[in-house]
Design a protein around this motif. Sequence first.
Motif, mmCIF file in Angstrom:
data_model
loop_
_atom_site.group_PDB
_atom_site.id
_atom_site.type_symbol
_atom_site.label_atom_id
_atom_site.label_comp_id
_atom_site.label_asym_id
_atom_site.label_seq_id
_atom_site.Cartn_x
_atom_site.Cartn_y
_atom_site.Cartn_z
ATOM 1 N N THR A 98 39.717 32.199 21.392
ATOM 2 C CA THR A 98 39.726 31.951 22.710
ATOM 3 C C THR A 98 41.150 32.567 23.300
ATOM 4 N N GLU A 99 41.863 32.993 22.356
ATOM 5 C CA GLU A 99 43.297 33.477 22.825
ATOM 6 C C GLU A 99 43.437 35.023 22.711
ATOM 7 N N VAL A 100 42.591 35.420 22.080
ATOM 8 C CA VAL A 100 42.734 36.925 21.661
ATOM 9 C C VAL A 100 42.915 37.894 22.936
ATOM 10 N N LEU A 101 42.205 37.436 24.099
ATOM 11 C CA LEU A 101 42.311 38.410 25.201
ATOM 12 C C LEU A 101 43.910 38.301 25.746
ATOM 13 N N HIS A 102 44.233 36.731 25.872
ATOM 14 C CA HIS A 102 45.513 36.546 26.495
ATOM 15 C C HIS A 102 46.504 37.205 25.705
ATOM 16 N N LEU A 103 46.629 37.007 24.315
ATOM 17 C CA LEU A 103 47.562 37.653 23.415
ATOM 18 C C LEU A 103 47.691 39.123 23.582
ATOM 19 N N ALA A 104 46.449 39.834 23.707
ATOM 20 C CA ALA A 104 46.462 41.341 24.283
ATOM 21 C C ALA A 104 47.216 41.611 25.219
ATOM 22 N N LEU A 105 46.826 40.815 26.422
ATOM 23 C CA LEU A 105 47.438 41.090 27.555
ATOM 24 C C LEU A 105 49.049 40.840 27.661
ATOM 25 N N GLY A 141 51.345 43.887 41.977
ATOM 26 C CA GLY A 141 51.968 43.159 40.866
ATOM 27 C C GLY A 141 50.918 42.113 40.242
ATOM 28 N N ALA A 142 50.262 41.569 41.298
ATOM 29 C CA ALA A 142 49.056 40.403 40.788
ATOM 30 C C ALA A 142 47.950 41.037 39.875
ATOM 31 N N ILE A 143 47.404 42.070 40.418
ATOM 32 C CA ILE A 143 46.233 42.759 39.787
ATOM 33 C C ILE A 143 46.812 43.137 38.414
ATOM 34 N N SER A 144 47.870 43.915 38.378
ATOM 35 C CA SER A 144 48.368 44.725 37.083
ATOM 36 C C SER A 144 48.768 43.663 36.299
ATOM 37 N N SER A 145 49.144 42.469 36.715
ATOM 38 C CA SER A 145 49.390 41.540 35.489
ATOM 39 C C SER A 145 48.240 40.741 35.076
ATOM 40 N N LEU A 146 47.110 40.852 35.771
ATOM 41 C CA LEU A 146 45.827 40.230 35.404
ATOM 42 C C LEU A 146 45.247 41.318 34.138
ATOM 43 N N VAL A 147 45.565 42.323 34.348
ATOM 44 C CA VAL A 147 44.983 43.236 33.512
ATOM 45 C C VAL A 147 45.966 44.111 32.581
ATOM 46 N N ALA A 148 47.218 43.609 32.799
ATOM 47 C CA ALA A 148 48.215 44.026 31.764
ATOM 48 C C ALA A 148 48.500 45.739 31.891
ATOM 49 N N ILE A 149 48.742 46.178 33.147
ATOM 50 C CA ILE A 149 49.031 47.633 33.088
ATOM 51 C C ILE A 149 50.344 47.893 33.956
ATOM 52 N N LEU A 178 46.001 50.155 29.988
ATOM 53 C CA LEU A 178 44.265 50.219 29.784
ATOM 54 C C LEU A 178 43.872 50.594 28.748
ATOM 55 N N VAL A 179 44.424 51.045 27.852
ATOM 56 C CA VAL A 179 44.157 51.443 26.332
ATOM 57 C C VAL A 179 44.641 50.342 25.561
ATOM 58 N N MET A 180 46.015 49.797 25.660
ATOM 59 C CA MET A 180 46.373 48.985 24.799
ATOM 60 C C MET A 180 45.422 47.579 24.886
ATOM 61 N N VAL A 181 45.123 47.027 25.867
ATOM 62 C CA VAL A 181 44.451 45.828 25.964
ATOM 63 C C VAL A 181 43.258 45.469 25.392
ATOM 64 N N PRO A 182 42.145 46.457 25.532
ATOM 65 C CA PRO A 182 40.912 46.212 24.863
ATOM 66 C C PRO A 182 41.248 46.581 23.154
ATOM 67 N N LEU A 221 35.771 40.141 31.780
ATOM 68 C CA LEU A 221 34.836 40.530 32.806
ATOM 69 C C LEU A 221 35.606 41.390 34.061
ATOM 70 N N PHE A 222 36.482 40.578 34.401
ATOM 71 C CA PHE A 222 37.475 41.183 35.348
ATOM 72 C C PHE A 222 38.246 42.344 34.966
ATOM 73 N N PHE A 223 38.680 42.291 33.675
ATOM 74 C CA PHE A 223 39.369 43.461 33.095
ATOM 75 C C PHE A 223 38.347 44.808 33.140
ATOM 76 N N THR A 224 37.185 44.419 32.494
ATOM 77 C CA THR A 224 36.288 45.744 32.410
ATOM 78 C C THR A 224 35.916 46.275 33.730
ATOM 79 N N VAL A 225 35.589 45.248 34.734
ATOM 80 C CA VAL A 225 35.222 45.974 36.369
ATOM 81 C C VAL A 225 36.366 46.759 36.504
#
Length: 266
Positions: free
Chosen positions: A46-53, A149-157, A27-31, A110-114
């Motif tokens: 276009t790939e900054v967020l994917h690389l962060a995740l 697992g699905a939600i956690s991998s989407l937001v990398a937690i 939750l801290v690492m990704v943003p 947006l999904f991550f932020t929500v």
Amino acid sequence: MLWWLAYIALGLFSGFFAGMLGIGGGLVMVPTLALMFAAQAAFPSTEVLHLALGTSMAAILFTSLASLREHHRHGAVLWQIVGQITPGILAGTLLGTLFAARVPARPLALFFTVFVCLVAVQMILNLKPKPSRELPGAVGVFAVGTGIGAISSLVAIGGGSLTVPFLTWCNVRVQHAIGTSAAVGFPLALGGSLGYIFNGWEHTGLPPGSLGYVYLPALLWLVPSSMLIAPFGARLAHRLPVATLKRLFAGVLILLAGKMLWSLFG
């Protein structure tokens, strides 16, 4: 700029809270990683967020081991539950990373932020599900694990923000819920890391040092610092009330998520 110093500082901060709250640190690492990557010319916007995740998920793989070891030493890991939920966790993470790799950065942000804001509100208000039942059967635990697992991998937690409330709702003692969540974080991070590596493997234009969507130069500094500090956070989880720290942490989450959105949309 010496980015390695920033990666070390991020590893220390996220690793401490990963150990204390059983949340994996993503939750801290990704943003924060998204902001760092966006400030470097080698990273395509276009790939900054994917690389962060992907990088966050790979870091959690190691952090969870350090946190797990300390919680196991306190007898707080319920290994029977870990064994029951792990197959669903692995299935969910692989599906989640497959979906995340195909979603553009802005909807994913947006999904991550929500999600982060919902977690933050839960921490600020100290909302807890009322313990009212026992764990569901094998099919139920598998289904829950798949969703986590699905939600956690989407937001990398590491899944703690979902696993801990679920276990406490099923009348698992909170210290055991945190310890078990730390153990569940390992297979979750393993499946998620492999998924982000695989889905980014053929992608062109990624910065040098990338293994799929995992940026190895950042991972090199994140892992030792987070593993070093995670056991200290885990020890404090067994000694101190954490409600106030949760609220402070929630404020940091909202601030980081807001800055990440600004960097992507501003």
